[in-house]
Design a protein around this motif. Sequence first.
Motif, PDB file in Angstrom:
ATOM      1  N   LEU A 112       0.909  -1.353  -0.051  1.00 32.90           N
ATOM      2  CA  LEU A 112      -0.214   0.049  -0.104  1.00 32.90           C
ATOM      3  C   LEU A 112       0.807   1.379  -0.074  1.00 32.90           C
ATOM      4  N   ALA A 122      -5.538   3.181  -3.644  1.00 34.02           N
ATOM      5  CA  ALA A 122      -6.030   4.303  -2.811  1.00 34.02           C
ATOM      6  C   ALA A 122      -6.610   5.593  -3.386  1.00 34.02           C
ATOM      7  N   ALA A 126     -10.624   6.704  -4.273  1.00 31.20           N
ATOM      8  CA  ALA A 126     -10.770   7.931  -3.749  1.00 31.20           C
ATOM      9  C   ALA A 126     -11.713   8.690  -4.435  1.00 31.20           C
ATOM     10  N   TRP A 129     -15.380   7.368  -3.232  1.00 26.10           N
ATOM     11  CA  TRP A 129     -15.268   6.968  -1.844  1.00 26.10           C
ATOM     12  C   TRP A 129     -16.506   7.767  -1.171  1.00 26.10           C
ATOM     13  N   LYS A 135      -9.928   8.085   5.540  1.00 25.78           N
ATOM     14  CA  LYS A 135      -9.290   8.316   4.027  1.00 25.78           C
ATOM     15  C   LYS A 135      -9.111   6.590   3.644  1.00 25.78           C
ATOM     16  N   PRO A 136      -9.042   6.647   2.263  1.00 22.83           N
ATOM     17  CA  PRO A 136      -9.122   5.312   1.720  1.00 22.83           C
ATOM     18  C   PRO A 136      -7.814   4.464   2.142  1.00 22.83           C
ATOM     19  N   GLU A 137      -6.694   5.276   2.148  1.00 22.84           N
ATOM     20  CA  GLU A 137      -5.429   4.470   2.694  1.00 22.84           C
ATOM     21  C   GLU A 137      -5.671   3.967   3.960  1.00 22.84           C
ATOM     22  N   LEU A 140      -7.882   0.947   3.885  1.00 24.44           N
ATOM     23  CA  LEU A 140      -7.077  -0.196   3.306  1.00 24.44           C
ATOM     24  C   LEU A 140      -6.079  -0.778   4.342  1.00 24.44           C
TER      25      LEU A 140
END
Length: 301
Positions: A112, A122, A126, A129, A135-137, A140
Amino acid sequence: MTTAQALYATRLAVLATDAYLVMPASYLFEVPGLPRILERLRELVSLRQVAYCAPTRDVMRYGERKAAEYRADPRNPYVAPTSLAVARDLVWSPRGAGSTADHIAHRWEAALDRDEELGRLAVSLARHWPPGHRKPERELRAVPERLGEQAFVSRFIARVIPVRPRPDELARIAWFVSRAYLSSYLRELDAIVLSDFPFGGLSCGVEAEPGVSAVSGRALDRTLHWLGLSDFVHATATWADLVQLRSSAEFGSVAVADQSPDRVDGLRRAVVRSRASRPVEVKSLAQAEFAVRMAADALYG
């Protein structure tokens, strides 16, 4: 992959190693066509050349443990009626206590990072999202924890993140998981993977990883064609013939040369020099062994 392609690849795999062929025990449950393929491999199985890899010899106990990892899945392959009679005559290849899911989870975290394999995932997620989530990161990175004891597979991953991945994103996840899965077994068993066939790679690119040993099926097939062995290997030879053929030092020397870019030209010249001594059409094991011996003599003579 079709049954014909699986058998084609298996014949090459037999020639590519001096050891037995090994598959994860999960295939006994998760690959619907496997009993049909193993039936076609009955002679090879009887020669003790096909193995399953699991932490326990008891396939039923292994299946019971795996069933818990798929407990929330309506397609749980470990609870459907499954005939495990196909495993009775297979060699057991023991695996350590290390979990494949743990291996994948460790790689997931590293992948990642911005410049790594899943670094762009990510960014892609996004774009669609939903509001109100981290946040996506960060989401994940929380995937291994959220999966808990579930199997680390793409459809379960899709369920524990706040947005449904688009087809290209899910394919990226599935590709990563498949490659990490293969890498886990290859490294623990110190095994070789056969890749690069006329009908596809089949290895998820794992051969590009440092420390992974791979044999090119396409290169091996090319050498068989040069030697006039293609029809014999893929259509005429019995499984016992192939095991016998690969056991000779001469075949080993030719097979090693065909995998080396620095030596393949020398092998090509040796095949040409030996052509007058070899049978035009190989129809028997004796003729195949003679053709290989002539090429090896020309290569090293």
